[in-house]
Write a protein that holds these residues in place. Structure first.
Motif, PDB file in Angstrom:
ATOM      1  N   ALA A  65      47.982  42.631  34.044  1.00  0.00           N
ATOM      2  CA  ALA A  65      47.475  43.929  34.454  1.00  0.00           C
ATOM      3  C   ALA A  65      47.969  44.986  33.482  1.00  0.00           C
ATOM      4  N   MET A  66      47.178  46.057  33.338  1.00  0.00           N
ATOM      5  CA  MET A  66      47.578  47.132  32.431  1.00  0.00           C
ATOM      6  C   MET A  66      47.090  48.469  32.953  1.00  0.00           C
ATOM      7  N   ILE A  67      47.774  49.542  32.525  1.00  0.00           N
ATOM      8  CA  ILE A  67      47.361  50.900  32.857  1.00  0.00           C
ATOM      9  C   ILE A  67      46.437  51.416  31.757  1.00  0.00           C
ATOM     10  N   THR A  68      45.389  52.129  32.170  1.00  0.00           N
ATOM     11  CA  THR A  68      44.434  52.692  31.215  1.00  0.00           C
ATOM     12  C   THR A  68      44.531  54.214  31.233  1.00  0.00           C
ATOM     13  N   PRO A  69      43.985  54.894  30.218  1.00  0.00           N
ATOM     14  CA  PRO A  69      43.813  56.347  30.346  1.00  0.00           C
ATOM     15  C   PRO A  69      42.967  56.660  31.576  1.00  0.00           C
ATOM     16  N   PHE A  70      43.161  57.844  32.133  1.00  0.00           N
ATOM     17  CA  PHE A  70      42.524  58.191  33.408  1.00  0.00           C
ATOM     18  C   PHE A  70      41.007  58.015  33.353  1.00  0.00           C
ATOM     19  N   ALA A  71      40.395  58.416  32.269  1.00  0.00           N
ATOM     20  CA  ALA A  71      38.934  58.410  32.189  1.00  0.00           C
ATOM     21  C   ALA A  71      38.357  57.091  31.721  1.00  0.00           C
ATOM     22  N   ALA A  72      39.205  56.131  31.380  1.00  0.00           N
ATOM     23  CA  ALA A  72      38.737  55.000  30.577  1.00  0.00           C
ATOM     24  C   ALA A  72      38.759  53.655  31.273  1.00  0.00           C
ATOM     25  N   THR A  73      38.846  53.613  32.589  1.00  0.00           N
ATOM     26  CA  THR A  73      38.954  52.319  33.269  1.00  0.00           C
ATOM     27  C   THR A  73      37.849  51.361  32.847  1.00  0.00           C
ATOM     28  N   ALA A  74      36.602  51.776  32.965  1.00  0.00           N
ATOM     29  CA  ALA A  74      35.481  50.880  32.647  1.00  0.00           C
ATOM     30  C   ALA A  74      35.440  50.534  31.165  1.00  0.00           C
ATOM     31  N   SER A  75      35.801  51.484  30.304  1.00  0.00           N
ATOM     32  CA  SER A  75      35.823  51.208  28.866  1.00  0.00           C
ATOM     33  C   SER A  75      36.875  50.163  28.525  1.00  0.00           C
ATOM     34  N   VAL A  76      38.050  50.276  29.139  1.00  0.00           N
ATOM     35  CA  VAL A  76      39.105  49.295  28.899  1.00  0.00           C
ATOM     36  C   VAL A  76      38.695  47.925  29.427  1.00  0.00           C
ATOM     37  N   LEU A  77      38.043  47.886  30.587  1.00  0.00           N
ATOM     38  CA  LEU A  77      37.533  46.619  31.104  1.00  0.00           C
ATOM     39  C   LEU A  77      36.602  45.961  30.087  1.00  0.00           C
ATOM     40  N   THR A  78      35.719  46.763  29.505  1.00  0.00           N
ATOM     41  CA  THR A  78      34.803  46.249  28.484  1.00  0.00           C
ATOM     42  C   THR A  78      35.559  45.621  27.335  1.00  0.00           C
ATOM     43  N   GLY A  79      36.605  46.302  26.860  1.00  0.00           N
ATOM     44  CA  GLY A  79      37.373  45.782  25.730  1.00  0.00           C
ATOM     45  C   GLY A  79      38.140  44.525  26.072  1.00  0.00           C
ATOM     46  N   ILE A  80      38.721  44.478  27.275  1.00  0.00           N
ATOM     47  CA  ILE A  80      39.460  43.287  27.694  1.00  0.00           C
ATOM     48  C   ILE A  80      38.526  42.081  27.755  1.00  0.00           C
ATOM     49  N   ASP A  93      37.248  30.993  35.595  1.00  0.00           N
ATOM     50  CA  ASP A  93      37.571  31.714  36.822  1.00  0.00           C
ATOM     51  C   ASP A  93      38.297  33.032  36.560  1.00  0.00           C
ATOM     52  N   CYS A  94      38.092  33.597  35.393  1.00  0.00           N
ATOM     53  CA  CYS A  94      38.716  34.870  35.035  1.00  0.00           C
ATOM     54  C   CYS A  94      37.747  36.019  35.312  1.00  0.00           C
ATOM     55  N   THR A  95      38.116  36.891  36.237  1.00  0.00           N
ATOM     56  CA  THR A  95      37.362  38.116  36.479  1.00  0.00           C
ATOM     57  C   THR A  95      38.138  39.278  35.885  1.00  0.00           C
ATOM     58  N   VAL A  96      37.482  40.053  35.050  1.00  0.00           N
ATOM     59  CA  VAL A  96      38.097  41.274  34.527  1.00  0.00           C
ATOM     60  C   VAL A  96      37.747  42.393  35.504  1.00  0.00           C
ATOM     61  N   VAL A  97      38.766  42.937  36.174  1.00  0.00           N
ATOM     62  CA  VAL A  97      38.533  43.819  37.311  1.00  0.00           C
ATOM     63  C   VAL A  97      39.294  45.128  37.151  1.00  0.00           C
ATOM     64  N   GLY A  98      38.638  46.217  37.497  1.00  0.00           N
ATOM     65  CA  GLY A  98      39.278  47.520  37.503  1.00  0.00           C
ATOM     66  C   GLY A  98      39.468  48.011  38.922  1.00  0.00           C
ATOM     67  N   PHE A  99      40.603  48.655  39.169  1.00  0.00           N
ATOM     68  CA  PHE A  99      40.878  49.288  40.460  1.00  0.00           C
ATOM     69  C   PHE A  99      41.163  50.759  40.199  1.00  0.00           C
ATOM     70  N   ASP A 121      28.073  45.115  30.950  1.00  0.00           N
ATOM     71  CA  ASP A 121      29.267  44.353  30.618  1.00  0.00           C
ATOM     72  C   ASP A 121      29.691  43.491  31.806  1.00  0.00           C
ATOM     73  N   ASP A 122      30.275  42.350  31.515  1.00  0.00           N
ATOM     74  CA  ASP A 122      30.621  41.376  32.556  1.00  0.00           C
ATOM     75  C   ASP A 122      31.967  41.736  33.179  1.00  0.00           C
ATOM     76  N   VAL A 123      31.969  42.795  34.002  1.00  0.00           N
ATOM     77  CA  VAL A 123      33.202  43.286  34.607  1.00  0.00           C
ATOM     78  C   VAL A 123      32.931  43.672  36.059  1.00  0.00           C
ATOM     79  N   LEU A 124      34.001  43.688  36.842  1.00  0.00           N
ATOM     80  CA  LEU A 124      33.947  44.128  38.234  1.00  0.00           C
ATOM     81  C   LEU A 124      34.764  45.400  38.372  1.00  0.00           C
ATOM     82  N   TYR A 125      34.159  46.420  38.951  1.00  0.00           N
ATOM     83  CA  TYR A 125      34.827  47.703  39.146  1.00  0.00           C
ATOM     84  C   TYR A 125      34.949  47.942  40.650  1.00  0.00           C
ATOM     85  N   ILE A 126      36.178  48.136  41.133  1.00  0.00           N
ATOM     86  CA  ILE A 126      36.420  48.404  42.548  1.00  0.00           C
ATOM     87  C   ILE A 126      37.013  49.799  42.696  1.00  0.00           C
TER      88      ILE A 126
END
Length: 306
Positions: A65-80, A93-99, A121-126
């Motif tokens: 898990a990592m902390i992202t800049p406030f505005a960049a959760t989805a962008s960081v998910l994309t990069g991961i 079975d790896c889901t890249v997920v933002g909370f 992008d293949d990510v899950l945003y919660i």
């Protein structure tokens, strides 16, 4: 087998955090990671869950898990996700997920989220929605409901809290043509875990918006979180629904579906009166809240029923 509160794993992937007693956001994150499993990779912006989960030298996540800049959760998910895939290190079975909270999603992070959906992008945003910027002192967000008292929408003799209506982020996300989006509540945990499981198994961008009460900001007891999260659904002020995009539903324009349609709503007044943030609302203002609920449900029942 569907993951439910009865059969989910006893393994804890989010533990030892320093969230306030009764924190709905920590409950949502804990349950979601139990569904997604230890290979999920999480990203969290500045907010409650990063503040309580990344206390040096302790890390409350068993997952990467990592902390992202406030505005960049989805962008960081994309990069991961892109980096793991490029290195050949992304297991099946790896889901890249933002909370992220409501402010970090509906306000500060909306541009990045919109871009991720546009790219599919293949990510899950919660989004764990506690209806204000709780981590920085209970300021209004665009998901703060009408009448709620915050430090930036104080309740006085003339103005009784927030003057604006809660932004309908679920439908904004769906309007992008996202493959899958859903609403949920920690008061209906089986519904939430089912939707996390459903989102886990879909490719492309997925979004779940879960109501997660904050006793500190809502002015309720720390033992009332689940009950109030259930009440907001039972009153009809929050609804449980899903959207499947065209690529998932096979229907042009996608498909909305109500997951719960109460035959009779619980009392709006009783729900509002049990929370300190709505204490200044007049009877007329509570009636207006109820009228707005009825108008919304009339549309949903007409257009979203199967």
């Amino acid at each position: 087998m569907a993951v439910t509160a009865k059969n989910m794993t006893d393994d804890e992937l989010f533990f030892g955090h320093k969230a306030c007693a009764g924190c709905g956001g920590s409950l949502a994150l804990r349950a979601a990671l139990k569904v997604l499993g230890p290979n999920a990779v999480a990203a969290l912006p500045a907010g409650c869950m990063s503040a309580v989960g990344f206390n040096f030298p302790q890390l409350a996540f068993a997952n990467n898990a990592m902390i992202t800049p406030f505005a960049a959760t989805a962008s960081v998910l994309t990069g991961i996700e892109a980096g793991l895939r490029a290195q050949g290190k992304k297991p099946d079975d790896c889901t890249v997920v933002g909370f992220a909270g409501d402010g970090g999603t509906a306000d500060i992070g909306l541009q990045a989220l919109s871009g991720a959906i546009d790219r599919n992008d293949d990510v899950l945003y919660i989004c764990y929605d506690n209806e204000a910027y709780m981590n920085t002192g209970i300021q209004k967000s665009s998901l703060t409901p009408f009448g709620a008292k915050t430090t930036t929408t104080p309740a006085g003799s003339n103005v009784h809290g927030c003057l604006t209506q809660k932004k309908n982020l679920f439908e904004i996300v769906a309007a992008h043509g996202i493959p899958y989006a859903a609403t949920a509540s920690v008061g209906y945990l089986n519904d939430f875990t089912r939707k996390v499981e459903r989102a886990r198994d879909i490719r492309g961008t997925r979004y779940i918006h879960v109501i997660a009460p904050c006793p500190t900001g809502w002015g309720c007891g720390v033992d009332e979180t689940v009950d109030i999260a259930k009440d907001i659904v039972d009153t009809g002020l929050w609804y449980l629904a899903e959207y499947e995009g065209e690529q998932v539903s096979g229907q042009p324009g996608g498909r909305f579906r109500l997951n719960r349609d109460p035959k009779q709503f619980a009392s709006v007044e009783a729900y509002l009166r049990r929370q300190g943030r709505f204490r200044a609302l007049s009877d007329d203002e509570m009636a207006a809240v109820e009228q707005g609920r009825d108008a919304k449900w009339e549309v949903m029942r007409r257009e979203w029923r199967d």
